[in-house]
Motif scaffolding. Structure first.
Motif, short mmCIF file in Angstrom:
data_model
loop_
_atom_site.label_atom_id
_atom_site.label_comp_id
_atom_site.label_asym_id
_atom_site.label_seq_id
_atom_site.Cartn_x
_atom_site.Cartn_y
_atom_site.Cartn_z
N ASP A 58 38.64 44.86 35.52
CA ASP A 58 38.85 43.42 35.42
C ASP A 58 39.40 42.86 36.73
O ASP A 58 39.03 41.75 37.15
CB ASP A 58 39.81 43.11 34.28
CG ASP A 58 39.21 43.42 32.91
OD1 ASP A 58 37.98 43.59 32.84
OD2 ASP A 58 39.96 43.50 31.93
N SER A 59 40.30 43.62 37.37
CA SER A 59 40.87 43.16 38.64
C SER A 59 39.79 43.07 39.72
O SER A 59 39.74 42.10 40.48
CB SER A 59 41.97 44.12 39.08
OG SER A 59 42.44 43.78 40.37
N MET A 60 38.91 44.07 39.79
CA MET A 60 37.84 44.05 40.79
C MET A 60 36.84 42.93 40.54
O MET A 60 36.37 42.27 41.46
CB MET A 60 37.12 45.40 40.79
CG MET A 60 38.01 46.58 41.21
SD MET A 60 38.69 46.39 42.87
CE MET A 60 37.22 46.54 43.85
N VAL A 61 36.54 42.66 39.26
CA VAL A 61 35.62 41.56 38.91
C VAL A 61 36.24 40.23 39.30
O VAL A 61 35.59 39.35 39.88
CB VAL A 61 35.30 41.59 37.40
CG1 VAL A 61 34.58 40.30 36.98
CG2 VAL A 61 34.43 42.78 37.07
N TRP A 62 37.53 40.06 39.02
CA TRP A 62 38.20 38.80 39.31
C TRP A 62 38.25 38.55 40.82
O TRP A 62 38.01 37.44 41.29
CB TRP A 62 39.62 38.86 38.74
CG TRP A 62 40.37 37.57 38.93
CD1 TRP A 62 40.33 36.45 38.18
CD2 TRP A 62 41.30 37.30 39.98
NE1 TRP A 62 41.16 35.50 38.68
CE2 TRP A 62 41.77 35.98 39.79
CE3 TRP A 62 41.78 38.03 41.07
CZ2 TRP A 62 42.71 35.39 40.63
CZ3 TRP A 62 42.71 37.44 41.91
CH2 TRP A 62 43.16 36.13 41.69
N LYS A 63 38.55 39.61 41.60
CA LYS A 63 38.60 39.45 43.06
C LYS A 63 37.22 39.10 43.61
O LYS A 63 37.09 38.25 44.51
CB LYS A 63 39.12 40.73 43.70
CG LYS A 63 40.61 40.93 43.56
CD LYS A 63 41.11 42.07 44.44
CE LYS A 63 40.58 43.39 43.97
NZ LYS A 63 41.12 44.52 44.76
N ALA A 64 36.19 39.73 43.08
CA ALA A 64 34.84 39.46 43.57
C ALA A 64 34.43 38.02 43.30
O ALA A 64 33.84 37.35 44.14
CB ALA A 64 33.84 40.42 42.92
N ARG A 65 34.76 37.51 42.09
CA ARG A 65 34.45 36.11 41.77
C ARG A 65 35.25 35.17 42.66
O ARG A 65 34.75 34.15 43.13
CB ARG A 65 34.76 35.82 40.30
CG ARG A 65 33.65 36.23 39.35
CD ARG A 65 33.94 35.70 37.96
NE ARG A 65 33.91 34.26 37.92
CZ ARG A 65 32.80 33.55 37.72
NH1 ARG A 65 31.63 34.16 37.55
NH2 ARG A 65 32.85 32.24 37.67
N ASN A 66 36.51 35.52 42.92
CA ASN A 66 37.38 34.66 43.70
C ASN A 66 36.89 34.53 45.14
O ASN A 66 36.99 33.47 45.75
CB ASN A 66 38.80 35.22 43.69
CG ASN A 66 39.79 34.25 44.32
OD1 ASN A 66 39.96 33.13 43.86
ND2 ASN A 66 40.46 34.68 45.37
N PHE A 67 36.33 35.62 45.70
CA PHE A 67 35.85 35.60 47.07
C PHE A 67 34.36 35.26 47.17
O PHE A 67 33.80 35.19 48.26
CB PHE A 67 36.09 36.96 47.73
CG PHE A 67 37.54 37.29 47.89
CD1 PHE A 67 38.46 36.30 48.19
CD2 PHE A 67 38.00 38.58 47.71
CE1 PHE A 67 39.80 36.59 48.32
CE2 PHE A 67 39.33 38.89 47.83
CZ PHE A 67 40.24 37.88 48.14
#
Length: 354
Positions: free
Chosen positions: A318-327
């Protein structure tokens, strides 16, 4: 048909293009405007793209043979100055809020004094990704990043938070020079801002960024302490050490281990769920208890361990998905969604056996 979920990514592309246009980098501005149009077409993006192309600096037209003095001034900054790295107004406002408006650690992280440990960590993660100097090039971003790191380190430590709340009337100092220390007296973190960031996100949060030199461990001057007070503070530790030493005389070694080692080399398997476990070589002669109850305890411990491992794997994904969406990184977002959770798969298979 444009996808509504791409609107945020398109807005970010437009902001980058607008900053590049202001800095005179028309080629970069046009590239990000085209990307914004592919993600989510807007009138403002078309208007700015039209202005760039009408000036003759885009990729679809040749530059004018005799550029105006204004064009020259925009395109070619003086050679004696160092060009500044781009940043958005939103990034600058985030830095200014922390440097000039926040009075304590709670305001720095944007939480109340009743915030839980989970709330504080969530707010820190959001601000850290926004203020990390590898992504935010606004003036003062490094100092603001240190400020949120120190605030999170203190407020997520129960003892330091308790002490800070009891002395919380001391304001966080704000000065205009670049060496501002963002902590109240006695409440600086033992970790650097970069070390704390890596604890939350891992060392590869910004794979393209180079090494940062602003996150050095601070050397702290030893504070004079009262000798008697130090002894009193050590008493609980001494009691715990004494109890742990005494407990060794009354607590026997475990009967089994879920992982093989030199003490537990003999493999076995539970009858019900087929969970592998390991025992000592003299297990058959020394163990006199109920084998059924022992295997029930083994299966329960195995399932608890799987649940914890599954939760960690889900949190990481979930953390990696959130960072990818954020960037706005589509490739990283796809890779993050495909991350496997092997412990969750094992847990699911065990439930199917039941």
């Amino acid at each position: 048909m444009a996808i509504e979920g791409n609107k945020d990514d398109a807005d970010k592309c437009f902001e980058i293009a607008q900053s590049a246009y202001t800095a005179g980098n028309y080629e970069k501005a046009e590239r990000f405007l085209l990307k914004a149009e592919r993600l989510y077409p807007t009138a403002r993006a078309k208007d700015l793209l039209l202005r760039i192309r009408s000036a003759g600096v885009g990729s679809t037209r040749n530059p004018p043979s005799s550029p105006s003095a204004e064009d020259v001034r925009r395109r070619k900054p003086p050679t004696h100055t160092t060009p500044q790295r781009e940043y958005t107004q939103e990034q600058l406002e985030a830095v200014r809020r922390i440097k000039t408006k926040c009075k304590d650690y709670y305001e720095i992280l944007g939480v109340t004094k009743e915030a839980t440990d989970s709330d504080i960590k969530k707010c820190y993660k959001k601000l850290a990704l926004q203020l990390h100097p590898d992504k935010n090039h606004a003036p003062g971003a490094a100092e603001a990043f240190k400020a949120i790191g120190n605030a999170a380190a203190v407020l997520t430590d129960p003892e330091k938070r308790k002490q800070y709340d009891s002395r919380g009337d001391e304001p966080v100092p704000h000065t205009q020079h670049t060496h501002t220390q963002y902590y109240a007296r006695g409440f600086e973190s033992d970790l650097t801002a970069e070390e704390l960031f890596n604890m939350f996100f891992g060392a590869t949060a910004f794979p393209g960024g180079g090494p940062t030199v602003y996150a050095r461990r601070r050397t702290r001057e030893p504070e004079p302490r009262d000798t008697h007070a130090g002894i009193v503070q050590l008493l609980p530790v001494l009691v715990l050490v004494l109890l742990s030493m005494m407990s060794g005389f009354f607590i026997s070694e475990p009967v089994f281990s879920l992982a093989p080692n030199s003490k537990y080399p003999v493999p076995r398997e539970t009858v019900n769920l087929k969970v592998p476990y390991y025992v000592k070589e003299n297990f058959h002669t020394d163990y006199q208890g109920s084998l059924r109850r022992l295997e029930m305890a083994i299966e329960e411990e195995y399932i608890v361990n799987l649940r914890h491992a599954c939760q960690r794997e889900r949190n990481y994904r979930d953390s990696m998905v959130w960072k990818a969406r954020n960037f706005g990184d589509a490739r990283q977002y796809s890779d993050a969604q495909q991350l496997r959770a092997p412990s969750c798969d094992k847990l699911h298979n065990l439930h199917r056996k039941d």
